[in-house]
Motif scaffolding. Structure first.
Motif, PDB file in Angstrom:
ATOM      1  N   THR A 208      -4.740 -53.519 -12.253  1.00 15.76           N
ATOM      2  CA  THR A 208      -4.250 -54.896 -12.257  1.00 15.76           C
ATOM      3  C   THR A 208      -2.924 -55.015 -11.512  1.00 15.76           C
ATOM      4  O   THR A 208      -2.753 -55.905 -10.665  1.00 15.76           O
ATOM      5  CB  THR A 208      -4.091 -55.413 -13.702  1.00 15.76           C
ATOM      6  OG1 THR A 208      -5.342 -55.310 -14.375  1.00 15.76           O
ATOM      7  CG2 THR A 208      -3.636 -56.867 -13.710  1.00 15.76           C
ATOM      8  N   ALA A 209      -1.978 -54.131 -11.808  1.00 14.04           N
ATOM      9  CA  ALA A 209      -0.686 -54.179 -11.123  1.00 14.04           C
ATOM     10  C   ALA A 209      -0.862 -53.943  -9.628  1.00 14.04           C
ATOM     11  O   ALA A 209      -0.214 -54.605  -8.799  1.00 14.04           O
ATOM     12  CB  ALA A 209       0.268 -53.144 -11.723  1.00 14.04           C
ATOM     13  N   THR A 210      -1.753 -53.017  -9.264  1.00 11.71           N
ATOM     14  CA  THR A 210      -2.003 -52.753  -7.845  1.00 11.71           C
ATOM     15  C   THR A 210      -2.575 -53.975  -7.149  1.00 11.71           C
ATOM     16  O   THR A 210      -2.110 -54.370  -6.052  1.00 11.71           O
ATOM     17  CB  THR A 210      -2.959 -51.557  -7.696  1.00 11.71           C
ATOM     18  OG1 THR A 210      -2.325 -50.376  -8.211  1.00 11.71           O
ATOM     19  CG2 THR A 210      -3.330 -51.326  -6.240  1.00 11.71           C
ATOM     20  N   MET A 211      -3.571 -54.607  -7.761  1.00 15.35           N
ATOM     21  CA  MET A 211      -4.199 -55.769  -7.129  1.00 15.35           C
ATOM     22  C   MET A 211      -3.244 -56.964  -7.035  1.00 15.35           C
ATOM     23  O   MET A 211      -3.277 -57.723  -6.062  1.00 15.35           O
ATOM     24  CB  MET A 211      -5.471 -56.153  -7.891  1.00 15.35           C
ATOM     25  CG  MET A 211      -6.564 -55.114  -7.817  1.00 15.35           C
ATOM     26  SD  MET A 211      -7.047 -54.743  -6.103  1.00 15.35           S
ATOM     27  CE  MET A 211      -7.773 -53.119  -6.315  1.00 15.35           C
ATOM     28  N   ILE A 212      -2.380 -57.120  -8.019  1.00 15.54           N
ATOM     29  CA  ILE A 212      -1.361 -58.185  -7.928  1.00 15.54           C
ATOM     30  C   ILE A 212      -0.432 -57.899  -6.758  1.00 15.54           C
ATOM     31  O   ILE A 212      -0.112 -58.789  -5.960  1.00 15.54           O
ATOM     32  CB  ILE A 212      -0.580 -58.295  -9.247  1.00 15.54           C
ATOM     33  CG1 ILE A 212      -1.477 -58.834 -10.359  1.00 15.54           C
ATOM     34  CG2 ILE A 212       0.645 -59.206  -9.077  1.00 15.54           C
ATOM     35  CD1 ILE A 212      -0.863 -58.773 -11.745  1.00 15.54           C
ATOM     36  N   GLN A 213       0.003 -56.644  -6.636  1.00 16.08           N
ATOM     37  CA  GLN A 213       0.888 -56.265  -5.542  1.00 16.08           C
ATOM     38  C   GLN A 213       0.220 -56.432  -4.173  1.00 16.08           C
ATOM     39  O   GLN A 213       0.891 -56.696  -3.167  1.00 16.08           O
ATOM     40  CB  GLN A 213       1.339 -54.812  -5.714  1.00 16.08           C
ATOM     41  CG  GLN A 213       2.315 -54.591  -6.861  1.00 16.08           C
ATOM     42  CD  GLN A 213       3.691 -55.137  -6.549  1.00 16.08           C
ATOM     43  OE1 GLN A 213       4.340 -54.707  -5.606  1.00 16.08           O
ATOM     44  NE2 GLN A 213       4.145 -56.095  -7.345  1.00 16.08           N
ATOM     45  N   LEU A 214      -1.085 -56.299  -4.142  1.00 17.53           N
ATOM     46  CA  LEU A 214      -1.825 -56.469  -2.883  1.00 17.53           C
ATOM     47  C   LEU A 214      -2.134 -57.931  -2.575  1.00 17.53           C
ATOM     48  O   LEU A 214      -2.741 -58.230  -1.556  1.00 17.53           O
ATOM     49  CB  LEU A 214      -3.119 -55.659  -2.932  1.00 17.53           C
ATOM     50  CG  LEU A 214      -2.963 -54.131  -2.950  1.00 17.53           C
ATOM     51  CD1 LEU A 214      -4.323 -53.459  -3.085  1.00 17.53           C
ATOM     52  CD2 LEU A 214      -2.242 -53.629  -1.706  1.00 17.53           C
ATOM     53  N   GLY A 215      -1.737 -58.837  -3.482  1.00 14.52           N
ATOM     54  CA  GLY A 215      -1.857 -60.265  -3.198  1.00 14.52           C
ATOM     55  C   GLY A 215      -3.124 -60.926  -3.685  1.00 14.52           C
ATOM     56  O   GLY A 215      -3.443 -62.043  -3.255  1.00 14.52           O
ATOM     57  N   HIS A 216      -3.846 -60.307  -4.609  1.00 16.22           N
ATOM     58  CA  HIS A 216      -5.119 -60.865  -5.060  1.00 16.22           C
ATOM     59  C   HIS A 216      -4.997 -61.779  -6.278  1.00 16.22           C
ATOM     60  O   HIS A 216      -6.016 -62.197  -6.834  1.00 16.22           O
ATOM     61  CB  HIS A 216      -6.115 -59.740  -5.333  1.00 16.22           C
ATOM     62  CG  HIS A 216      -6.505 -58.991  -4.097  1.00 16.22           C
ATOM     63  ND1 HIS A 216      -7.231 -59.576  -3.080  1.00 16.22           N
ATOM     64  CD2 HIS A 216      -6.232 -57.713  -3.694  1.00 16.22           C
ATOM     65  CE1 HIS A 216      -7.418 -58.688  -2.112  1.00 16.22           C
ATOM     66  NE2 HIS A 216      -6.810 -57.554  -2.456  1.00 16.22           N
ATOM     67  N   VAL A 217      -3.769 -62.058  -6.689  1.00 16.66           N
ATOM     68  CA  VAL A 217      -3.513 -63.007  -7.776  1.00 16.66           C
ATOM     69  C   VAL A 217      -2.474 -64.015  -7.290  1.00 16.66           C
ATOM     70  O   VAL A 217      -1.499 -63.635  -6.635  1.00 16.66           O
ATOM     71  CB  VAL A 217      -2.993 -62.275  -9.037  1.00 16.66           C
ATOM     72  CG1 VAL A 217      -2.528 -63.276 -10.096  1.00 16.66           C
ATOM     73  CG2 VAL A 217      -4.075 -61.368  -9.606  1.00 16.66           C
ATOM     74  N   LYS A 218      -2.696 -65.286  -7.595  1.00 16.54           N
ATOM     75  CA  LYS A 218      -1.735 -66.338  -7.232  1.00 16.54           C
ATOM     76  C   LYS A 218      -1.275 -67.018  -8.514  1.00 16.54           C
ATOM     77  O   LYS A 218      -2.097 -67.524  -9.273  1.00 16.54           O
ATOM     78  CB  LYS A 218      -2.374 -67.362  -6.298  1.00 16.54           C
ATOM     79  CG  LYS A 218      -1.438 -68.495  -5.867  1.00 16.54           C
ATOM     80  CD  LYS A 218      -2.120 -69.410  -4.873  1.00 16.54           C
ATOM     81  CE  LYS A 218      -1.286 -70.642  -4.549  1.00 16.54           C
ATOM     82  NZ  LYS A 218       0.047 -70.302  -4.001  1.00 16.54           N
ATOM     83  N   GLY A 219       0.039 -67.027  -8.764  1.00 20.10           N
ATOM     84  CA  GLY A 219       0.541 -67.516 -10.038  1.00 20.10           C
ATOM     85  C   GLY A 219       0.116 -66.537 -11.117  1.00 20.10           C
ATOM     86  O   GLY A 219       0.642 -65.435 -11.214  1.00 20.10           O
ATOM     87  N   ASN A 220      -0.863 -66.919 -11.911  1.00 19.60           N
ATOM     88  CA  ASN A 220      -1.476 -65.979 -12.858  1.00 19.60           C
ATOM     89  C   ASN A 220      -2.994 -66.048 -12.781  1.00 19.60           C
ATOM     90  O   ASN A 220      -3.695 -65.667 -13.711  1.00 19.60           O
ATOM     91  CB  ASN A 220      -0.999 -66.261 -14.288  1.00 19.60           C
ATOM     92  CG  ASN A 220      -1.259 -67.705 -14.715  1.00 19.60           C
ATOM     93  OD1 ASN A 220      -2.098 -68.390 -14.143  1.00 19.60           O
ATOM     94  ND2 ASN A 220      -0.544 -68.167 -15.726  1.00 19.60           N
ATOM     95  N   LYS A 221      -3.501 -66.531 -11.650  1.00 20.00           N
ATOM     96  CA  LYS A 221      -4.938 -66.791 -11.507  1.00 20.00           C
ATOM     97  C   LYS A 221      -5.614 -65.800 -10.563  1.00 20.00           C
ATOM     98  O   LYS A 221      -5.047 -65.365  -9.571  1.00 20.00           O
ATOM     99  CB  LYS A 221      -5.167 -68.209 -10.970  1.00 20.00           C
ATOM    100  CG  LYS A 221      -4.531 -69.338 -11.787  1.00 20.00           C
ATOM    101  CD  LYS A 221      -5.116 -69.441 -13.166  1.00 20.00           C
ATOM    102  CE  LYS A 221      -4.770 -70.753 -13.851  1.00 20.00           C
ATOM    103  NZ  LYS A 221      -3.318 -70.998 -13.986  1.00 20.00           N
TER     104      LYS A 221
END
Length: 271
Positions: A208-221
Motif C-alpha cells: 500500500t505504501a509503495t503504491m501510494i508513493q508510485l501515485g496510484h492513490v489520489k487523496g485517499n481514493k
C-alpha cells in the motif's frame, strides 16, 4: 548460527482441549492484540524496505515475494490484490510459493527444504538487478527462502525479508530485514496465527505504501482500481461525484466513457 525461535516456544496456555469456547476466543484475541504492537517496533525496518522498493519500481523493476506454506500464500494474496486495487500490471508484484501453484491449496511435502528451487522459480521471470525480492518466513530458517535470497544477493538484486524471530539466518541474509517478534503462538508452533497475522499486516504496509508513493492513490481514493464488478463501478462513480461535484448520472457517464476514475476526473477538468 544459534538463536531462539520464539515462534516454536510453548504456548502460555495449556489444556486447550478443555477450555470453553468463550475462553478460547478470549485468549486468542488477547494474543492477537500483541501483533500491532510488535509491528510498531519494526516500522523503521519496514520504512527502509519500502523506500528501496519504491526506488526500484520507479526504475522499472518489480517486487517479488517468495515463501513456503502460509508465508507463501500470504505473499500470493498480497501480490494478486495489487492489480485490481491499484490498476497496476499483473506482473509488477509477483508472489511465488515453494511447490508451485499446487501448494496454494494443498501442502507440497518438503518443498520448503529445497535451497536451490527458489532461484529457479525466480529465474523463470527473468529476474534482474532492477527487481526487489522479499522472503517471507515466520521461522526465519526456511531453506527455500534463504537460498533464494542468497542467490539474489550474488546477482546484485535487492533483498528484504519478513520474519517473526529475532536474529534468524534469514535476517542475516536479507539486505533489508523486517523482524516482527510476536512470541509463542496460542497453539504451540502454529505460525499461521499471530505470525501469519503479522506477516499479512506488514505486506499490506509494503504494497500500500509503495503504491501510494508510485501515485496510484489520489487523496485517499483508489483512482486507478479496476472496475471489475458492479460494486466497484458504483464506488468509482461516487469517487468522481465527490471529486468534481457532479450528479450520479453525470459521473456514471464520465466513467462509462473513460473506463477509469482518474481519467474521468482529468477529462472533466480539461474540458
Amino acid at each position: 548460527m544459534s538463536f531462539t525461535k520464539t515462534t516454536e516456544q510453548s504456548s502460555k496456555y495449556n489444556h486447550l482441549e478443555i477450555m470453553p469456547v468463550a475462553e478460547l476466543l478470549h485468549n486468542i484475541n488477547n494474543e492477537d492484540k500483541a501483533v500491532p504492537l510488535a509491528i510498531e517496533k519494526a516500522l523503521p525496518q519496514i520504512e527502509k524496505l519500502v523506500d528501496k522498493t519504491v526506488l526500484k519500481l520507479k526504475e522499472g523493476g518489480r517486487l517479488f515475494y517468495i515463501g513456503a506454506g502460509t508465508s507463501g500464500r500470504l505473499g500470493i494474496v498480497d501480490a494478486s490484490e495489487c492489480p485490481p486495487t491499484f490498476g497496476v500490471p499483473f506482473d509488477l508484484v509477483i508472489g511465488i510459493i515453494a511447490g508451485g501453484d499446487t501448494a496454494i491449496r494443498r501442502a507440497v511435502e518438503f518443498a520448503e527444504d529445497d535451497k536451490e528451487q527458489a532461484w529457479k522459480d525466480l529465474s523463470a521471470y527473468h529476474i534482474n538487478s532492477n527487481d526487489v525480492v522479499v522472503g517471507i518466513a515466520a521461522s526465519g530458517t526456511t531453506p527455500y527462502v534463504i537460498g533464494g535470497l542468497e542467490k539474489c544477493n550474488e546477482n546484485n538484486i535487492a533483498t528484504g525479508c519478513i520474519t517473526c524471530n529475532s536474529g534468524s539466518p534469514l535476517s542475516a541474509v536479507a539486505q533489508f530485514p523486517i523482524e516482527v517478534v510476536v512470541g509463542p503462538e496460542f497453539v504451540t508452533g502454529s505460525s499461521r496465527m499471530k505470525a501469519g497475522t503479522a506477516q499479512k499486516l506488514v505486506l499490506n504496509m509494503i504494497s500500500t505504501a509503495t503504491m501510494i508513493q508510485l501515485g496510484h492513490v489520489k487523496g485517499n481514493k483508489m483512482v486507478d482500481m479496476q472496475l471489475s464488478n458492479e460494486k466497484l463501478v458504483d464506488r468509482g462513480v461516487k469517487m468522481i461525484m465527490d471529486e468534481i461535484k457532479v450528479s450520479y448520472e453525470e459521473a456514471s457517464a464520465l466513467l462509462d466513457a473513460h473506463k477509469n476514475v482518474r481519467k474521468a476526473i482529468e477529462a472533466y477538468g480539461n474540458k
